[in-house]
Motif scaffolding. Sequence first.
Motif, short mmCIF file in Angstrom:
data_model
loop_
_atom_site.label_atom_id
_atom_site.label_comp_id
_atom_site.label_asym_id
_atom_site.label_seq_id
_atom_site.Cartn_x
_atom_site.Cartn_y
_atom_site.Cartn_z
N LYS A 69 -36.13 1.15 59.80
CA LYS A 69 -35.65 2.47 59.33
C LYS A 69 -36.23 2.81 57.96
N LYS A 70 -36.12 1.81 57.06
CA LYS A 70 -36.66 2.02 55.70
C LYS A 70 -38.14 2.34 55.74
N LEU A 71 -38.85 1.57 56.58
CA LEU A 71 -40.29 1.75 56.68
C LEU A 71 -40.65 3.15 57.18
N VAL A 72 -39.88 3.60 58.19
CA VAL A 72 -40.13 4.95 58.72
C VAL A 72 -39.92 6.00 57.63
N GLU A 73 -38.80 5.86 56.91
CA GLU A 73 -38.52 6.84 55.84
C GLU A 73 -39.64 6.85 54.80
N GLU A 74 -40.09 5.64 54.41
CA GLU A 74 -41.16 5.55 53.41
C GLU A 74 -42.43 6.27 53.88
N HIS A 75 -42.80 6.00 55.13
CA HIS A 75 -44.03 6.61 55.63
C HIS A 75 -43.92 8.13 55.72
N ILE A 76 -42.75 8.59 56.12
CA ILE A 76 -42.59 10.04 56.24
C ILE A 76 -42.59 10.70 54.86
N ASP A 77 -41.93 10.04 53.91
CA ASP A 77 -41.96 10.57 52.53
C ASP A 77 -43.37 10.59 51.97
N SER A 78 -44.11 9.49 52.17
CA SER A 78 -45.43 9.49 51.53
C SER A 78 -46.37 10.47 52.23
N ALA A 79 -46.18 10.68 53.56
CA ALA A 79 -47.01 11.70 54.22
C ALA A 79 -46.73 13.07 53.62
N SER A 80 -45.44 13.33 53.34
CA SER A 80 -45.07 14.61 52.75
C SER A 80 -45.73 14.79 51.38
#
Length: 370
Positions: free
Chosen positions: A81-92
């Motif tokens: 979950k954390k990893l998904v959030e991180e990737h989505i934030d950094s893509a943004s």
Amino acid sequence: MYSVSKLADFSPAALDSAARELKSALEDEAAAVSGEGEWKALRDRWMARKNGILTQLNDQWLKAAPAPAKRDVGQRVNELKKLVEEHIDSASARISTSGTASRLEQERVDVTLPGTRRKIGIEHPLVRTMNEIIAVFKAMGYSVAEGPEVETDYYNFESLNFPPNHPARDTQDTLIISGQQGKPLRERLLLRTHTSPVQIRTMEKQPPPVRVVVPGRVHRADTADATHSPIFHQVEGLAVDSNITFCDLKGTLDQAAKAMFGSSVRTRFYPSFFPFTEPSADMQISCFKCGGSGRLDGAKCGMCKASGWIEILGSGMVDPNVYGFVGYDAKKYSGFAFGMGVERIAILKYGIDDIQLFYQGDVRFLEQFA
Ligand code: PHE
């Protein structure tokens, strides 16, 4: 495209490999995002409450896990979950900075482009003509004076020997300021019809000798057409001294005509009438187009209407009555005066066919004098 699959076995090795598969899909999809719309789709696909990939992990991995594996699976799902959030934030973050970069690119200013060029203004052709006339007389020792455009009846008419009700007043009909019936006639205000009142104002201020030219705007009740304007300009001249004769008048004005229109121009004086000069004369110059012959290229000369002569000013010896109004001794002093229309001189010099062009402010006309 990646989708969550049910786990057949919950051993650490099986969980590792399922997590690896998910991570690599996450990395690839996050890296592929290049715009706002794509990023939103990614976020929803992974994080939507209803049927997002994280929700599916909960349902298909965690809830499905047998009791002994729950702890381990729970920990792994939380990490993912954390990893998904991180990737989505950094893509943004990545697309919003690249968005800024492209906006900068679009709005970039090329500082090497030339600026807005503003043309340098020029003297209006009437001002230029006035200055040219003034320069001719300055060279002969004249100074420059000016007077008010709103004048009294006294300066515009009476002191110039136009008595009340004299018919000569009718030739210079003008605008009278209203509501002055209570005042004596001589104090009533009007728009000056000529620059001659400045003769009087000058003589009131100083004793002879006087040599002065007066540029200025004047008003007459004339209907505007190609050769008339109710507002126009004059240059007046006045010379008063001992022993000034008609000879001086002729010599001075002949010299001025040659300076303004060319040295081959001849002048002649024609009897005229003004209340404030005696004798009075209109000066004509020989036509500078046809040389005075009245014919040009085998046809009638249009400039002088085939007469060979062009009238350019009014003049005369100052009437002794005028000296009476300013306290000059008419037995000791004599002088001459002249007045010319600036528009008329400019029209002749520059070959202009419509006086209205001077007042319309059309750049296409004005820039020809630059
Ligand atoms: N003021 C006269 C006019 O406007 C011109 C003039 C000036 C004539 C000076 C003689 C002397 O018509």
